[in-house]
Every structure is written in C-alpha cells, then in structure tokens.
Write a protein that holds these residues in place. Structure first.
Motif, PDB file in Angstrom:
ATOM      1  N   ASP A 103      51.342  72.482  50.612  1.00  0.00           N
ATOM      2  CA  ASP A 103      50.323  72.444  51.671  1.00  0.00           C
ATOM      3  C   ASP A 103      50.426  71.181  52.513  1.00  0.00           C
ATOM      4  OD1 ASP A 103      48.722  74.851  50.994  1.00  0.00           O
ATOM      5  OD2 ASP A 103      48.581  73.794  49.077  1.00  0.00           O
ATOM      6  N   GLY A 104      50.819  70.091  51.860  1.00  0.00           N
ATOM      7  CA  GLY A 104      50.918  68.822  52.570  1.00  0.00           C
ATOM      8  C   GLY A 104      52.241  68.154  52.276  1.00  0.00           C
ATOM      9  N   ILE A 105      52.770  67.459  53.292  1.00  0.00           N
ATOM     10  CA  ILE A 105      54.024  66.715  53.114  1.00  0.00           C
ATOM     11  C   ILE A 105      53.739  65.257  53.449  1.00  0.00           C
ATOM     12  CG2 ILE A 105      56.403  66.414  53.947  1.00  0.00           C
ATOM     13  CD1 ILE A 105      56.340  69.410  54.747  1.00  0.00           C
ATOM     14  N   LEU A 106      54.185  64.379  52.580  1.00  0.00           N
ATOM     15  CA  LEU A 106      54.045  62.956  52.854  1.00  0.00           C
ATOM     16  C   LEU A 106      55.430  62.322  52.842  1.00  0.00           C
ATOM     17  CD1 LEU A 106      51.807  60.343  52.459  1.00  0.00           C
ATOM     18  CD2 LEU A 106      53.626  60.034  50.821  1.00  0.00           C
ATOM     19  N   LEU A 107      55.805  61.769  53.964  1.00  0.00           N
ATOM     20  CA  LEU A 107      57.059  61.041  54.046  1.00  0.00           C
ATOM     21  C   LEU A 107      56.725  59.564  53.891  1.00  0.00           C
ATOM     22  CD1 LEU A 107      60.113  60.944  54.703  1.00  0.00           C
ATOM     23  CD2 LEU A 107      59.481  60.818  57.124  1.00  0.00           C
ATOM     24  N   GLN A 108      57.169  58.980  52.763  1.00  0.00           N
ATOM     25  CA  GLN A 108      56.819  57.575  52.505  1.00  0.00           C
ATOM     26  C   GLN A 108      57.578  56.669  53.483  1.00  0.00           C
ATOM     27  OE1 GLN A 108      54.475  56.478  50.194  1.00  0.00           O
ATOM     28  NE2 GLN A 108      54.791  54.465  51.106  1.00  0.00           N
ATOM     29  N   SER A 125      55.843  69.823  59.856  1.00  0.00           N
ATOM     30  CA  SER A 125      54.981  70.808  60.514  1.00  0.00           C
ATOM     31  C   SER A 125      53.559  70.233  60.609  1.00  0.00           C
ATOM     32  CB  SER A 125      54.987  72.081  59.670  1.00  0.00           C
ATOM     33  OG  SER A 125      53.849  72.831  59.957  1.00  0.00           O
ATOM     34  N   PRO A 126      52.917  70.281  61.792  1.00  0.00           N
ATOM     35  CA  PRO A 126      51.561  69.721  61.932  1.00  0.00           C
ATOM     36  C   PRO A 126      50.586  70.298  60.903  1.00  0.00           C
ATOM     37  CG  PRO A 126      52.447  70.278  64.069  1.00  0.00           C
ATOM     38  CD  PRO A 126      53.441  70.796  63.063  1.00  0.00           C
ATOM     39  N   GLY A 127      50.811  71.554  60.497  1.00  0.00           N
ATOM     40  CA  GLY A 127      49.932  72.186  59.515  1.00  0.00           C
ATOM     41  C   GLY A 127      50.140  71.649  58.100  1.00  0.00           C
ATOM     42  N   LYS A 128      51.151  70.786  57.921  1.00  0.00           N
ATOM     43  CA  LYS A 128      51.410  70.200  56.595  1.00  0.00           C
ATOM     44  C   LYS A 128      51.426  68.666  56.661  1.00  0.00           C
ATOM     45  CE  LYS A 128      53.676  74.177  54.582  1.00  0.00           C
ATOM     46  NZ  LYS A 128      54.643  74.645  53.593  1.00  0.00           N
ATOM     47  N   ASP A 129      50.891  68.135  57.737  1.00  0.00           N
ATOM     48  CA  ASP A 129      50.963  66.691  57.995  1.00  0.00           C
ATOM     49  C   ASP A 129      49.815  65.976  57.279  1.00  0.00           C
ATOM     50  OD1 ASP A 129      51.172  64.192  59.130  1.00  0.00           O
ATOM     51  OD2 ASP A 129      50.442  64.843  61.107  1.00  0.00           O
ATOM     52  N   ALA A 130      50.039  65.680  55.995  1.00  0.00           N
ATOM     53  CA  ALA A 130      48.955  65.149  55.156  1.00  0.00           C
ATOM     54  C   ALA A 130      48.530  63.734  55.552  1.00  0.00           C
ATOM     55  CB  ALA A 130      49.393  65.161  53.692  1.00  0.00           C
ATOM     56  N   ASP A 131      49.380  63.040  56.297  1.00  0.00           N
ATOM     57  CA  ASP A 131      49.078  61.665  56.689  1.00  0.00           C
ATOM     58  C   ASP A 131      48.483  61.571  58.093  1.00  0.00           C
ATOM     59  OD1 ASP A 131      49.310  59.495  55.102  1.00  0.00           O
ATOM     60  OD2 ASP A 131      51.448  59.166  55.431  1.00  0.00           O
ATOM     61  N   CYS A 132      48.457  62.704  58.815  1.00  0.00           N
ATOM     62  CA  CYS A 132      48.017  62.742  60.212  1.00  0.00           C
ATOM     63  C   CYS A 132      48.822  61.770  61.073  1.00  0.00           C
ATOM     64  CB  CYS A 132      46.521  62.448  60.344  1.00  0.00           C
ATOM     65  SG  CYS A 132      45.886  62.905  61.988  1.00  0.00           S
ATOM     66  N   ALA A 146      40.727  67.596  64.855  1.00  0.00           N
ATOM     67  CA  ALA A 146      41.719  67.140  63.870  1.00  0.00           C
ATOM     68  C   ALA A 146      41.891  68.124  62.721  1.00  0.00           C
ATOM     69  CB  ALA A 146      41.284  65.797  63.328  1.00  0.00           C
ATOM     70  N   LEU A 147      43.136  68.349  62.305  1.00  0.00           N
ATOM     71  CA  LEU A 147      43.410  69.124  61.078  1.00  0.00           C
ATOM     72  C   LEU A 147      43.281  68.186  59.889  1.00  0.00           C
ATOM     73  CD1 LEU A 147      46.676  71.086  61.996  1.00  0.00           C
ATOM     74  CD2 LEU A 147      44.352  71.973  61.894  1.00  0.00           C
ATOM     75  N   THR A 148      43.753  66.958  60.095  1.00  0.00           N
ATOM     76  CA  THR A 148      43.658  65.910  59.066  1.00  0.00           C
ATOM     77  C   THR A 148      43.219  64.627  59.776  1.00  0.00           C
ATOM     78  OG1 THR A 148      46.022  65.520  59.397  1.00  0.00           O
ATOM     79  CG2 THR A 148      45.410  66.819  57.475  1.00  0.00           C
ATOM     80  N   THR A 149      42.958  63.602  59.002  1.00  0.00           N
ATOM     81  CA  THR A 149      42.533  62.315  59.580  1.00  0.00           C
ATOM     82  C   THR A 149      43.414  61.228  58.977  1.00  0.00           C
ATOM     83  OG1 THR A 149      40.294  63.224  59.580  1.00  0.00           O
ATOM     84  CG2 THR A 149      40.483  60.868  59.967  1.00  0.00           C
ATOM     85  N   PRO A 150      43.857  60.258  59.772  1.00  0.00           N
ATOM     86  CA  PRO A 150      44.717  59.199  59.209  1.00  0.00           C
ATOM     87  C   PRO A 150      44.042  58.527  58.007  1.00  0.00           C
ATOM     88  CG  PRO A 150      44.753  59.100  61.592  1.00  0.00           C
ATOM     89  CD  PRO A 150      43.670  60.079  61.227  1.00  0.00           C
ATOM     90  N   CYS A 151      44.791  58.456  56.913  1.00  0.00           N
ATOM     91  CA  CYS A 151      44.176  58.137  55.608  1.00  0.00           C
ATOM     92  C   CYS A 151      43.529  56.754  55.541  1.00  0.00           C
ATOM     93  CB  CYS A 151      45.233  58.255  54.513  1.00  0.00           C
ATOM     94  SG  CYS A 151      45.959  59.889  54.431  1.00  0.00           S
ATOM     95  N   THR A 152      44.225  55.738  56.004  1.00  0.00           N
ATOM     96  CA  THR A 152      43.674  54.375  55.854  1.00  0.00           C
ATOM     97  C   THR A 152      42.410  54.193  56.690  1.00  0.00           C
ATOM     98  OG1 THR A 152      45.862  53.540  55.324  1.00  0.00           O
ATOM     99  CG2 THR A 152      44.226  51.909  56.017  1.00  0.00           C
ATOM    100  N   PRO A 153      42.436  54.513  57.990  1.00  0.00           N
ATOM    101  CA  PRO A 153      41.195  54.353  58.766  1.00  0.00           C
ATOM    102  C   PRO A 153      40.061  55.233  58.247  1.00  0.00           C
ATOM    103  CG  PRO A 153      43.066  54.719  60.220  1.00  0.00           C
ATOM    104  CD  PRO A 153      43.572  54.920  58.840  1.00  0.00           C
ATOM    105  N   TRP A 154      40.407  56.436  57.804  1.00  0.00           N
ATOM    106  CA  TRP A 154      39.361  57.318  57.266  1.00  0.00           C
ATOM    107  C   TRP A 154      38.749  56.687  56.009  1.00  0.00           C
ATOM    108  CZ3 TRP A 154      40.320  62.881  54.938  1.00  0.00           C
ATOM    109  CH2 TRP A 154      39.097  63.526  54.803  1.00  0.00           C
ATOM    110  N   GLY A 155      39.626  56.112  55.179  1.00  0.00           N
ATOM    111  CA  GLY A 155      39.145  55.429  53.968  1.00  0.00           C
ATOM    112  C   GLY A 155      38.195  54.291  54.318  1.00  0.00           C
ATOM    113  N   VAL A 290      43.883  68.869  50.363  1.00  0.00           N
ATOM    114  CA  VAL A 290      43.012  70.004  50.025  1.00  0.00           C
ATOM    115  C   VAL A 290      42.532  70.687  51.319  1.00  0.00           C
ATOM    116  CG1 VAL A 290      40.879  70.694  48.867  1.00  0.00           C
ATOM    117  CG2 VAL A 290      42.326  68.955  47.835  1.00  0.00           C
ATOM    118  N   LYS A 291      42.256  69.877  52.333  1.00  0.00           N
ATOM    119  CA  LYS A 291      41.829  70.421  53.629  1.00  0.00           C
ATOM    120  C   LYS A 291      42.931  71.316  54.223  1.00  0.00           C
ATOM    121  CE  LYS A 291      39.528  68.185  57.493  1.00  0.00           C
ATOM    122  NZ  LYS A 291      39.433  66.913  58.206  1.00  0.00           N
ATOM    123  N   LEU A 292      44.165  70.821  54.174  1.00  0.00           N
ATOM    124  CA  LEU A 292      45.293  71.609  54.695  1.00  0.00           C
ATOM    125  C   LEU A 292      45.468  72.885  53.883  1.00  0.00           C
ATOM    126  CD1 LEU A 292      47.935  68.790  55.376  1.00  0.00           C
ATOM    127  CD2 LEU A 292      46.727  70.163  57.089  1.00  0.00           C
TER     128      LEU A 292
END
Ligand code: NAP
Length: 297
Positions: A103-108, A125-132, A146-155, A290-292
């Motif tokens: 569901d989500g892809i994270l490229l470190q 794919s934007p639909g799997k962009d877990a990091d936004c 937004a489908l997702t929200t950038p993790c650090t600012p959201w945190g 989980v959102k994705l």
C-alpha cells in the motif's frame, strides 16, 4: 491526554515528549490497521527500499520496520547495494507500484551520490507515496486534497495538538525550506491559522524573526546552533534537527539544532532530541500507510 510538565536534567521547560505521544498514537494506528485487516482480509503493507550502506539510514529503516510490527503493518524490505543503477532502482519501484499487497512505498533518503533522490521519488506511484514526497501529492497537499501528509511536519502538528498548544493566530517561524520538512511545515502551520515566516540560510538577522515568534520550528540541520538569546520568553520551540555529536570522551550522542538546556526559565515548552520529533516522524509514516491502504479497498 493531560498536560504533564516534565523536567529533563538541568532543564525546567515543559518537555514536549514526542516519544510518549507516539506510543499513544501507535496504539490508535494499530486499531485502524486491525480494522483494515478485517475489511481487506490482509494487513496494510509498507515496502521500504534502502540503497547502500549509510549507517544512519540502516538505523532509521530498522526503526520503521519495528514500528510496522507494533502497528500491525506488513513490512517488506528491499536492500539494494550502493552500486545500484537508476534503471534497476526504477524497476524495483515499478514492481512495488504494481504489487497489490503493497500500500505504501518508502524510499529511504539520501541515496548514494550517483542516484538522484528527487528523480527517484517521481517513480513512486502517488497512490503509494507513504512519505508524501511526490510532486502530485505535494500539489494535492497545497490544494487541500492530500492523500498523505509529510511525516515530520505532520508529527510536529500532532505534538502541538497533543499538548494543547494553540497555533491559530500565533506568529510561527519555520527555519528551513526543504521539500521534506520546512515547506510543508510552513503550509501545515498556515492551514492551522498561524501567521508563518519561513527563514533560511540567506535570511538576514535570523534572531530578529525568532525573537518575535510564539512558535519556532527549527529544521536547519545545524547542530545546536540556537540557544539562549534566540527565543522569546514563553515561546514554544520544536527542534527537528538530529545530529550525532562526538563527546570529549570519544563517545557519541544525539543532539538537535537547539541547545534546549539553555532555555530554562525562558521558553514555555520545547521538544527534546532524542525523543521529540523523531519518533513522531515514524509514527506518521505508519498512519499514512494505513490511510493509503484504505484508499486501495
Ligand atoms: N527528526 C526527524 O524525524 C527528522 C526528519 C527529517 C529531517 N530531520 C533533520 O532535520 C534537519 C533538517 O532537515 P532537512 O532535510 O530539511 O535539511 P536540508 O534539506 O539540509 O534543509 C535545511 C534548511 O535549513 C536552512 N538553513 C541551513 N542553515 C541555516 C542557518 N544557519 N540559518 C537559517 N537557515 C538555515 C537551509 O537554507 P537554504 O534553503 O537557504 O539552503 C535549508 O532550507 C536535519 O538535521 C535532518 O537530519 C529530522
């Protein structure tokens, strides 16, 4: 949860404990993940891609995998050698884009020098962009869809909300304008009705801005460069920076962009490093996954 004033050694400002907020949030994400599993007949899935042997990246990835276990997310890890070609990385990403269990892809990031992180992100794919991080999702974020929200600012926003720190109408300063932290941070604060100033390396007289701010989010990537004399009395300071510094005894420890201990009796509240923004970043990655996943039902 109630406001719990905590003191760390030598520092009496209220410590905004991202780690504790993160524990509570992960329990909620685990429940959402279990609900998804009932509906979909499978858990949400996150694929993590790690290219090369950067030690810090290995630690970050291990923490992300651990968080997946805690929240009921199925994780897969693609470890690619430093010499991986752009073509091969693209193929790996495209395979994951097509995998119905992911569901989500994270490229470190960062990638080894011969690969371009900005370009590789666009293959997700934007639909799997877990990091936004994809241009499509950043555009959606800016336009309020937004489908997702950038993790650090959201945190950071979740920490402020958790401690009932009012943002609306406040003067907020964000130090840093990267796509991953500074820019989306300024956007989220503005969405929450703060009046936002973005500072960067070319800002003249940074202190003039920070001294006026009710809330300062520091994401400059400069080890312990701000401290006493830089912040307003009773202000709130969120330190996104994370650095490993070597001590005189040869050991090392983590530090942020801010010398928090100097701010005793000055600021109202601040985040520690470690234990502040870092754990929240990983937690929000789980929530994005989980959102994705729900979007794939
Ligand atoms: N805790 C976490 O989960 C987490 C997540 C992501 C990042 N981080 C950390 O957060 C920090 C920032 O990350 P990033 O990816 O945004 O870094 P980055 O891409 O290097 O961006 C740093 C930003 O800070 C600005 N800057 C640098 N020196 C400055 C100075 N002396 N005064 C004012 N602005 C200055 C830069 O300005 P210019 O644009 O003019 O160059 C740039 O916009 C790093 O320490 C990183 O390790 C932590």
């Amino acid at each position: 949860m109630d406001y719990i004033p905590v003191t760390i050694k030598g520092c009496s400002v209220q410590i905004l404990e991202g780690k504790a907020v993160s524990v509570a949030r992960r329990a909620k994400i685990a429940a959402l993940s279990a609900e998804f599993k009932v509906k979909a007949g499978r858990p949400p899935g996150l694929a993590v891609i790690l290219v090369g042997d950067d030690p810090a990246s290995h630690v970050y990835v291990a923490n992300k995998i651990k968080a997946c276990h805690e929240t009921g997310i199925r994780s897969t890890e693609q470890k690619l050698p430093t010499g991986t070609t752009a073509q091969h990385l693209r193929e790996v990403i495209e395979e994951l884009n097509a995998d119905p269990l992911v569901d989500g892809i994270l490229l470190q990031l960062p990638l080894p020098k011969h690969l371009k992180g900005d370009e590789a992100i666009t293959w997700i794919s934007p639909g799997k962009d877990a990091d936004c991080l994809t241009p499509q999702n950043l555009g959606r974020l800016w336009s309020g869809r937004a489908l997702t929200t950038p993790c650090t600012p959201w945190g950071v926003m979740v920490i402020l909300e958790h401690y009932n720190i009012d943002v609306a109408g406040k003067n907020a300063v964000v130090i840093g304008r990267s796509n991953i932290v500074g820019k989306p941070m300024a956007h989220l604060l503005s969405q929450a009705n703060a009046t936002v100033t973005v500072c960067h390396s070319k800002t003249k007289d940074l202190r003039e801005h920070t001294l006026r701010a009710d809330i300062v989010v520091v994401a400059a990537g400069q080890p312990e460069f701000l401290g006493k004399g830089d912040f307003k009395k009773d202000g709130v300071v969120v330190d996104v920076g994370i650095h490993r510094k070597t001590l005189p005894n040869g050991k090392s420890k983590l530090c942020g962009d801010v010398r928090l201990k100097e701010l005793e009796g000055i600021i109202r509240a601040g985040t520690p490093v470690p234990g502040g923004v870092g754990p929240m970043t990983i937690t929000m990655l789980m929530e994005n996954t989980v959102k994705l996943a729900n979007g794939h039902l």
